[in-house]
Structure formats: structure tokens, C-alpha cells
Design a protein around this motif. Structure first.
Motif, PDB file in Angstrom:
ATOM      1  N   CYS A 129       0.830  -1.215   0.000  1.00 19.83           N
ATOM      2  CA  CYS A 129       0.000   0.000   0.000  1.00 19.83           C
ATOM      3  C   CYS A 129       0.862   1.261   0.000  1.00 19.83           C
ATOM      4  N   ASP A 133      -0.308   2.547  -5.581  1.00 10.25           N
ATOM      5  CA  ASP A 133      -1.618   3.161  -5.323  1.00 10.25           C
ATOM      6  C   ASP A 133      -2.711   2.114  -5.219  1.00 10.25           C
ATOM      7  N   SER A 134      -2.490   1.086  -4.469  1.00 11.29           N
ATOM      8  CA  SER A 134      -3.431  -0.029  -4.445  1.00 11.29           C
ATOM      9  C   SER A 134      -3.045  -0.969  -3.318  1.00 11.29           C
ATOM     10  N   SER A 135      -4.018  -1.730  -2.839  1.00  9.25           N
ATOM     11  CA  SER A 135      -3.658  -2.791  -1.910  1.00  9.25           C
ATOM     12  C   SER A 135      -3.290  -4.031  -2.718  1.00  9.25           C
ATOM     13  N   GLU A 137      -4.411  -7.093  -2.381  1.00  3.09           N
ATOM     14  CA  GLU A 137      -5.582  -7.909  -2.743  1.00  3.09           C
ATOM     15  C   GLU A 137      -6.427  -7.239  -3.820  1.00  3.09           C
ATOM     16  N   GLU A 138      -6.436  -5.904  -3.794  1.00  6.31           N
ATOM     17  CA  GLU A 138      -7.173  -5.148  -4.808  1.00  6.31           C
ATOM     18  C   GLU A 138      -6.533  -5.368  -6.183  1.00  6.31           C
ATOM     19  N   ALA A 141      -7.425  -8.963  -7.250  1.00  5.44           N
ATOM     20  CA  ALA A 141      -8.827  -9.142  -7.627  1.00  5.44           C
ATOM     21  C   ALA A 141      -9.149  -8.454  -8.946  1.00  5.44           C
ATOM     22  N   SER A 142      -8.468  -7.335  -9.222  1.00  2.00           N
ATOM     23  CA  SER A 142      -8.821  -6.585 -10.425  1.00  2.00           C
ATOM     24  C   SER A 142      -7.972  -6.961 -11.632  1.00  2.00           C
ATOM     25  N   VAL A 153      -6.477 -14.090  -3.523  1.00  2.00           N
ATOM     26  CA  VAL A 153      -6.902 -13.086  -2.544  1.00  2.00           C
ATOM     27  C   VAL A 153      -7.014 -13.732  -1.167  1.00  2.00           C
ATOM     28  N   THR A 157      -4.553 -12.510   1.879  1.00  2.00           N
ATOM     29  CA  THR A 157      -5.142 -11.707   2.961  1.00  2.00           C
ATOM     30  C   THR A 157      -5.189 -12.479   4.277  1.00  2.00           C
TER      31      THR A 157
ATOM     32  N   THR B 157     -10.757  -9.528   6.301  1.00  2.00           N
ATOM     33  CA  THR B 157      -9.338  -9.712   5.976  1.00  2.00           C
ATOM     34  C   THR B 157      -8.793  -8.577   5.116  1.00  2.00           C
ATOM     35  N   TYR B 161      -6.376   0.119   0.726  1.00  2.27           N
ATOM     36  CA  TYR B 161      -5.548   1.281   0.421  1.00  2.27           C
ATOM     37  C   TYR B 161      -6.251   2.493   1.037  1.00  2.27           C
ATOM     38  N   THR B 198     -12.356  -5.380  -1.527  1.00  2.00           N
ATOM     39  CA  THR B 198     -10.932  -5.043  -1.680  1.00  2.00           C
ATOM     40  C   THR B 198     -10.673  -3.574  -2.052  1.00  2.00           C
TER      41      THR B 198
END
Lengths: 319, 319
Positions: A129, A133-135, A137-138, A141-142, A153, A157, B157, B161, B198
Motif C-alpha cells: 500500500c 496506489d493499491s492494496s 488484494e485489490e 482481484a482486479s 486473494v 489476505t 481480511t 488502500y 478489496t
């Protein structure tokens, strides 16, 4: 069991910083001095050297290493000197940021998620993070196709309970649930995902043992024989290996990286750097058991120069 | 915006410990002194008081509060004095450990997962592993029915961000994915789960706005009208509210707890204690907007004695 050898008497971070800075100065670089200092310091000592170097010289040690060194030696020294959580966040980002995310590449995310301690994995996510500019898991997932994304994910996590307590009854029940999913050819069944993704490592090892006892085959073998998404199968097998025998996984990474024509230096470096302070001694033992040859000799036969000397130093040799 | 009022000159933790210990000694307890000290200290100050109390008296402050106080006042003071991560871990455990886990109860897990800062949520998970023989997500996955468990695990979990950066294009695309899932009556679709679970709070708020702009209704309204699992629908609506307007959620908790016959003191205490240092000032404002009456007056009219005085102190009144 780590392989690195920290000397009995360690110079102060300021003295180490001075040795390093001296090694960078003048004509050419004293690679041996760099190996001697950084290759023999543990994580917290390296952190203090980074801090001290910045205080004394007003510069980032990593930047100086980057401009003074080259090739695989440079990559290895930098990965070793970086904060380990940041290092692993960068490994994951590199994979997730690629347009073509092959299953082979995604295995690096599995490796980080399944062979790290729960606290380290959290630190990796925090670093992710901070750096991007993102986690983590994000980003998974994306950018990763389903159902692989779901598995990744859940693994990435996790903050698994880390004590050795095991509930044998739960192990038997959940082995049954895994077996049922395999029988129904549903490797992406929620039960598979959440058993593998949330239970503690010790509990899962008991579940894998219960599986073999109840159904004859290992879980890995039955997953391998299960029809369906080949990529999911391949990732799941890797998850099982990383959870049950992380040393075998890393022995395999080292072996695959030096096997055949050419060397996959990036994978070799990653395995050695990631595990030198954790269980590289066990990895070496497993390597011998699995391939009936010495891991150290195999590496020595495959790489050379300062890069070889640095890896050997991390492996504890008295170069 | 917090409501608690820390005095300009705060006594040392040792002085505060002495005041508290004195309040416990002799015949009766000096509740006013306890309110005056603990009700006007922030999280880190309370932590130092706990540490100092243990050093000086060799006893746990929470234990002494527990044996000296009683009723709702005791519960509130203890929840306020405890480490907030441990407090929330205990809230979650209480819900997950119940045989009958109603959706109403499970909403407390949603509340913790969706209104905490990412770092606080991680601290809650660490506390959970320390207090109980299980991780939070493991307990959810093994005790809550699917698909509710999937939603709750993904939320609990998350390490979202936390910067305000928003990608409007992604917001539009993902609003479309949410709309498609609702059109297909699939509230448990992976896309719903992973977008909601997420993405950052700021990104999700942009997605909710894009949803309204593109499809006319709010996402909440369309989720409400979507046929299928009523429990999932109810939890999802709560997730949307907690992410979009956490202040409105807590205003509603306070309102529901004092509305009608009798008072739900546990919910009232939870809301005040959880938010007094975060956004209780905003909650008060939202309460007025939503119910056209003063939250403070409503609470004063519904509770009494030391409990009332303590809540009012956390709400910043000069009692």
C-alpha cells in the motif's frame, strides 16, 4: 535454521557503513568488502546499516549499491539489503503488473502468501500500500482471472493462527470436505478455498495427513488427478507443497533454476535471499534428499564471480 | 472529529493511577473520580495509565474496575479502558461464539470490518489470534453459513488502500459490474464480493456515486429490491452504509438503542465507546439531520446515574 553466519563481534552500523562507503570510493569497487559486510548481517543489522548510512552520507545505501554494482550480483545484493517486506511487495507487484500473468509467475504470489509468517505477510501488504496506489488484494482481484483471483486473494489476505495447536476432529471433517470437492470435480469450491486459506499451517498439515489416512492418496495427488481448470490445479498443488513442506518447495525452486541449459538467476537469487535467514539449512537438506546431490555444489557449478561468492556467503561458507 | 475533552494539562500516568486507586479504596467507590480521569484521556494516555497502574500496584486496572463498579457503568468504563483492538476482537468473538448467530449480531462483525481504519483492523486480527485459539477469518469461515461467510471473510481480511486517490473510470466500470450482478439477482457474485471487499473506501464511494448516476437508484436501494438471500441482502446494505456514511450508521445504532420501550445499553455503549475518539461529533450532527432531535438529549432522557455521566463525559460535556 538460517545459513548466514553473523560474526561473534559485529562492527557498529556506523563502522559497517564506513566500510561500505570506502568500498564504493575511488577507482573500481571493492566487491569483496561488500560481500563481507552485508552477507554476514541479519535483517535488523542490515536495517541499522541502511539507517546509519543515510545519516552519515545523506544518501540511500540501495542507490549507491545500484550505481556501483552490476548484473546478477547487483540484483542479489540489493534484494538482500532491502527491507524484506518491501522486497516481497515488489516481487508481487512485478508479477501483478505484467500484462501476461502466467500461472508460473503467479506462483510467486502463492510463495509469498504461503511461506511467509503471518506477521511478515501483513508487513508485505503494508509495504504494498505504501509503494503502490493499491492494496495487494485489490491488485489481485482486479487483474487476475477468476477463480485464480479468489484463491490468491484468500491466501494473500490471511493472517493465520500461528501456534501448533491442532484439532484432529476438525482435520478429519475438513479432509472429508476436501475429498468431496475433488470427487465432485470442484476445486474452486468455497470449502476448498476457505479451509486452505484460513486454517493455520499446523491444522492444515493435520488435515493433509488425515486426508491420506482416510482416502489413501495424498491430497496433492488427488488434486493433480482432478479434471478442470489446469491453472487452478497447478496453483493449488503449489499451495499444498508450500504449506506442507516449504523447504521442499524452495529446494525445487533452486533445482529448477540451475537445471538444464542456462540458469534462471532471478529465481535462484529469490530463493536464497528469501530463506537465508529462515530455513535455508533445511532447504539444503531437502535438496539432498530430493536430488541426491549437494545444493551448494550445484550452485557453485552453475554461477560464478562475485555473484557466486555472495550466494555462498549467504549459504554460510567461509569465503 | 472526536468528542472527548482531554484537559490542557494532563496529570502523569502515575498521578492518574493514584487517583484511580484512591477512588477504589475505603468504603464505597468514588465513581466521579473514575469518570473524571478515564473519561478525559485518549487512547495512548489510557494505555500509559494501564501500564503505570500495573507497575505501581502490581494489579490489572481492568480487574480493579471490574470488582469496584457494576452494571452498565462498569461495562462502559471497562470497554473504554481496554486496548481498542482487544475490545473489538472480543466484540467479534462474542458474536461468532454464539450458537445462534443472527444476522443482527453478525452486523457487529461488518461494523468492525467496515468502519475501522485498515491498521486498526489488522490490530484487531492480531488481538484475536492472541486471545483465542483461532484467527478471526478462520472462526468466521468455520462457523457462519455461506454465502454470508464469504462476504464477512473478505471484509474482515481487507487491508484497504487508505489514500483519497480515485479512478473514475474504474468506478464506472465496477458500478456496471455491480448493476449486472443485481440485474441477474446474484448478490453473492464474485464481482460484488471482491469489489466491495478489496477496493478503498474512497474508490467505493466513487463507485456508489457512479452507480446512482448511471442507473438512477442508489446501490442500497437496488440491493434492497434484489430477490434472494434476505440475510445477505441485509448485511450488504449495512456494508454499503458503513462504507459510505459511517456516521449515519452509528447515529442509527444510537437511535435504535434508545428508541421505543427500554434501552439496548450494550449497543449504545458500543457506539459511543467505539467512536468517541474518531467521529462522534459527526455522528451527533448526522443524528440531528436524520431524526431532527438532539442525540445528547435523547441519551440523557434514556439513561441515568454514573452510566449517564460517563457517556456524557465521552460526548464532551463538562460534567
Amino acid at each position: 535454521m538460517a545459513t548466514i553466519r553473523v560474526p561473534d563481534e559485529v562492527p557498529s552500523p556506523a563502522q559497517d557503513s564506513e566500510t561500505l562507503n570506502k568500498a564504493f570510493r575511488g577507482w573500481g569497487t571493492d566487491e569483496k568488502a561488500i560481500i563481507r559486510v552485508l552477507g554476514k548481517r541479519n535483517e535488523s543489522q542490515r536495517k541499522r546499516i541502511r539507517e546509519s548510512y543515510r545519516e552519515i552520507y545523506g544518501k540511500d545505501l540501495i542507490d549507491d549499491l545500484s550505481s556501483e554494482l552490476s548484473g546478477d550480483f547487483k540484483k542479489a545484493v540489493i534484494l538482500w539489503t532491502k527491507d524484506p517486506a518491501e522486497r516481497d511487495a515488489r516481487f508481487a507487484y512485478k508479477v501483478l503488473n505484467e500484462k501476461k500473468k502466467t500461472t508460473e509467475k503467479l506462483k510467486i504470489v502463492v510463495e509469498i502468501a504461503c511461506t511467509s509468517s503471518p506477521n511478515h505477510l501483513i508487513a508485505v501488504r503494508k509495504a504494498y500500500c505504501s509503494l503502490y496506489d493499491s492494496s495487494l488484494e485489490e491488485h489481485i482481484a482486479s487483474s487476475v482471472p477468476f477463480p485464480l483471483a479468489k484463491l490468491l486473494v484468500t491466501l494473500a489476505t490471511s493472517f493465520r493462527y500461528d501456534k501448533e495447536k491442532v484439532d484432529k476432529e476438525v482435520a478429519t471433517i475438513e479432509a472429508g470436505m476436501l475429498h468431496e470437492a475433488i470427487t465432485k470435480k470442484q476445486l474452486d469450491h468455497d470449502h476448498v478455498l476457505y479451509i486452505i486459506g484460513t486454517r493455520s499451517i499446523y491444522q492444515l498439515r493435520a488435515t493433509f495427513a488425515a486426508y491420506k489416512q482416510s482416502y489413501g492418496n495424498t491430497l496433492d495427488k488427488d488434486v493433480d488427478g482432478c479434471p478442470g481448470d489446469a491453472d487452478l490445479r497447478s496453483l493449488l498443488q503449489m499451495v499444498i507443497l508450500c504449506i506442507e513442506f516449504p523447504e521442499k518447495h524452495f529446494a525445487k525452486v533452486v533445482h529448477d533454476s540451475i537445471e538444464g541449459f542456462g540458469t534462471d538467476e532471478d529465481s535462484l537469487t529469490r530463493a536464497i535471499v528469501m530463506r537465508a535467514e529462515i530455513d535455508l539449512m533445511k532447504v539444503r537438506g531437502e535438496y539432498f534428499n530430493m536430488y541426491n546431490s549437494s545444493m551448494d555444489n550445484a550452485i557453485i557449478g552453475d554461477v560464478s564471480g562475485d555473484y557466486k561468492d555472495f550466494l555462498m556467503t549467504l549459504l554460510g561458507s567461509k569465503i
